[in-house]
Enzyme design. Structure first.
Site, PDB file in Angstrom:
ATOM      1  N   ASP A 111      46.515 -10.097 -45.777  1.00 17.23           N
ATOM      2  CA  ASP A 111      45.142  -9.643 -45.535  1.00 17.23           C
ATOM      3  C   ASP A 111      44.456  -9.214 -46.829  1.00 17.23           C
ATOM      4  O   ASP A 111      43.233  -9.301 -46.935  1.00 17.23           O
ATOM      5  CB  ASP A 111      45.129  -8.499 -44.520  1.00 17.23           C
ATOM      6  CG  ASP A 111      43.820  -8.439 -43.744  1.00 17.23           C
ATOM      7  OD1 ASP A 111      43.305  -9.516 -43.372  1.00 17.23           O
ATOM      8  OD2 ASP A 111      43.314  -7.321 -43.498  1.00 17.23           O
ATOM      9  N   CYS A 159      36.129 -12.466 -37.273  1.00 17.44           N
ATOM     10  CA  CYS A 159      36.903 -11.422 -37.940  1.00 17.44           C
ATOM     11  C   CYS A 159      36.484 -10.029 -37.465  1.00 17.44           C
ATOM     12  O   CYS A 159      37.293  -9.306 -36.884  1.00 17.44           O
ATOM     13  CB  CYS A 159      36.798 -11.559 -39.454  1.00 17.44           C
ATOM     14  SG  CYS A 159      37.740 -10.321 -40.350  1.00 17.44           S
ATOM     15  N   TYR A 164      38.447  -7.948 -34.013  1.00 15.94           N
ATOM     16  CA  TYR A 164      39.023  -6.632 -34.305  1.00 15.94           C
ATOM     17  C   TYR A 164      38.362  -5.546 -33.469  1.00 15.94           C
ATOM     18  O   TYR A 164      39.033  -4.663 -32.931  1.00 15.94           O
ATOM     19  CB  TYR A 164      38.898  -6.318 -35.801  1.00 15.94           C
ATOM     20  CG  TYR A 164      40.034  -6.853 -36.633  1.00 15.94           C
ATOM     21  CD1 TYR A 164      40.975  -6.008 -37.211  1.00 15.94           C
ATOM     22  CD2 TYR A 164      40.181  -8.222 -36.845  1.00 15.94           C
ATOM     23  CE1 TYR A 164      42.019  -6.499 -37.972  1.00 15.94           C
ATOM     24  CE2 TYR A 164      41.218  -8.734 -37.602  1.00 15.94           C
ATOM     25  CZ  TYR A 164      42.136  -7.869 -38.161  1.00 15.94           C
ATOM     26  OH  TYR A 164      43.180  -8.370 -38.921  1.00 15.94           O
ATOM     27  N   TYR A 195      38.766   0.407 -36.238  1.00 13.90           N
ATOM     28  CA  TYR A 195      38.063  -0.828 -35.914  1.00 13.90           C
ATOM     29  C   TYR A 195      37.202  -0.723 -34.657  1.00 13.90           C
ATOM     30  O   TYR A 195      36.348  -1.590 -34.426  1.00 13.90           O
ATOM     31  CB  TYR A 195      39.055  -1.985 -35.782  1.00 13.90           C
ATOM     32  CG  TYR A 195      39.533  -2.471 -37.133  1.00 13.90           C
ATOM     33  CD1 TYR A 195      38.668  -3.144 -37.989  1.00 13.90           C
ATOM     34  CD2 TYR A 195      40.828  -2.229 -37.566  1.00 13.90           C
ATOM     35  CE1 TYR A 195      39.083  -3.570 -39.245  1.00 13.90           C
ATOM     36  CE2 TYR A 195      41.251  -2.664 -38.819  1.00 13.90           C
ATOM     37  CZ  TYR A 195      40.379  -3.325 -39.652  1.00 13.90           C
ATOM     38  OH  TYR A 195      40.785  -3.740 -40.892  1.00 13.90           O
ATOM     39  N   GLU A 241      42.447 -16.024 -35.973  1.00  9.84           N
ATOM     40  CA  GLU A 241      42.713 -14.583 -35.919  1.00  9.84           C
ATOM     41  C   GLU A 241      44.013 -14.312 -35.162  1.00  9.84           C
ATOM     42  O   GLU A 241      44.834 -13.488 -35.578  1.00  9.84           O
ATOM     43  CB  GLU A 241      41.551 -13.842 -35.249  1.00  9.84           C
ATOM     44  CG  GLU A 241      40.305 -13.723 -36.095  1.00  9.84           C
ATOM     45  CD  GLU A 241      40.502 -12.808 -37.292  1.00  9.84           C
ATOM     46  OE1 GLU A 241      41.352 -11.892 -37.228  1.00  9.84           O
ATOM     47  OE2 GLU A 241      39.809 -13.003 -38.306  1.00  9.84           O
TER      48      GLU A 241
END
Length: 226
Positions: free
Chosen positions: A42, A134, A138, A164, A206
């Site tokens: 990441d 993305c 999340y 998040y 993802e």
């Protein structure tokens, strides 16, 4: 189109929430190896994400959008790293020690190149659709997990889900969707399915990103030893 994209993404949100990586976080048992693998990948992914924002900056002319991209770059460099530190602490290691040998694994490689390919399309709607999952995935996974009530206050990963799920990490989404709506409206109607497909491909990327870390995915020795 936007509503269809959100609706079609629900299956990915549900699957990711039930997959091994997130479930081990829910249970507070995610392994040190999985955490470190994820963080190494990441760290590179977010650097490339910021680079794409910088390149997209030149493709979209209005000042408000440019300021939005600058804000997102700042968030990646100066704020999202906070979520990484939460995971590093859970692993009992220093974050900078973990990412000292950042790694580009097959699934993350595929995801990053997917985004660069869409960046080079004629209309910004393609790269916006590729990047949007993305923050969207999340946010939705974090909110879904917290709403389940299965994460105890003692869980070392609870702060990651809270990061998040909160406004600072997800404030970009309304602007993302609005920009996507604006630029996709400039395309012929028959291109709409292409934009939806790009978005859903990133949703799958993802999912694979998390599973990649859980499975300790690596390049085969023949590739690594060049």
């Amino acid at each position: 189109m936007i509503n269809e994209m959100k609706e079609r993404s629900l299956v990915f949100i549900d699957k990711i929430s039930k997959d091994d990586f997130i479930q081990d976080m829910v249970n507070g048992t995610l392994s040190e190896k999985a955490i470190c693998h994820y963080l190494k990948a990441d760290a590179i992914y977010l650097e490339k994400f910021a680079d794409i924002y910088a390149l997209l900056f030149a493709k979209i002319p209005d000042k408000a959008s440019k300021n939005f991209f600058l804000g997102q770059i700042d968030f990646i460099f100066n704020h999202e790293v906070g979520a990484h530190h939460i995971l590093a602490k859970a692993a009992g290691k220093d974050y900078h020690d973990i990412i000292a040998d950042k790694a580009w694994y097959p699934s993350s490689d595929h995801y990053i190149k997917h985004m660069y390919y869409q960046l080079n399309q004629d209309n910004p709607a393609y790269i916006l659709a590729a990047m949007l999952p993305c923050p969207w995935i999340y946010q939705q996974v974090a909110q879904k997990v917290l709403e389940s009530g299965k994460v105890s206050d003692e869980n070392p990963f609870k702060a990651w889900f809270e990061f998040y799920a909160k406004d600072e990490a997800t404030a970009c989404l309304p602007t993302y969707f609005e920009l996507l709506k604006t630029y996709s409206s400039q395309l012929p109607k028959d291109k709409e399915k292409e934009i939806i497909r790009v978005f859903l491909e990133s949703c799958q990327h993802e999912r694979q990103f998390f599973q990649m870390a859980y499975d300790q995915e690596e390049w085969p020795e023949e590739v690594r030893n060049v």
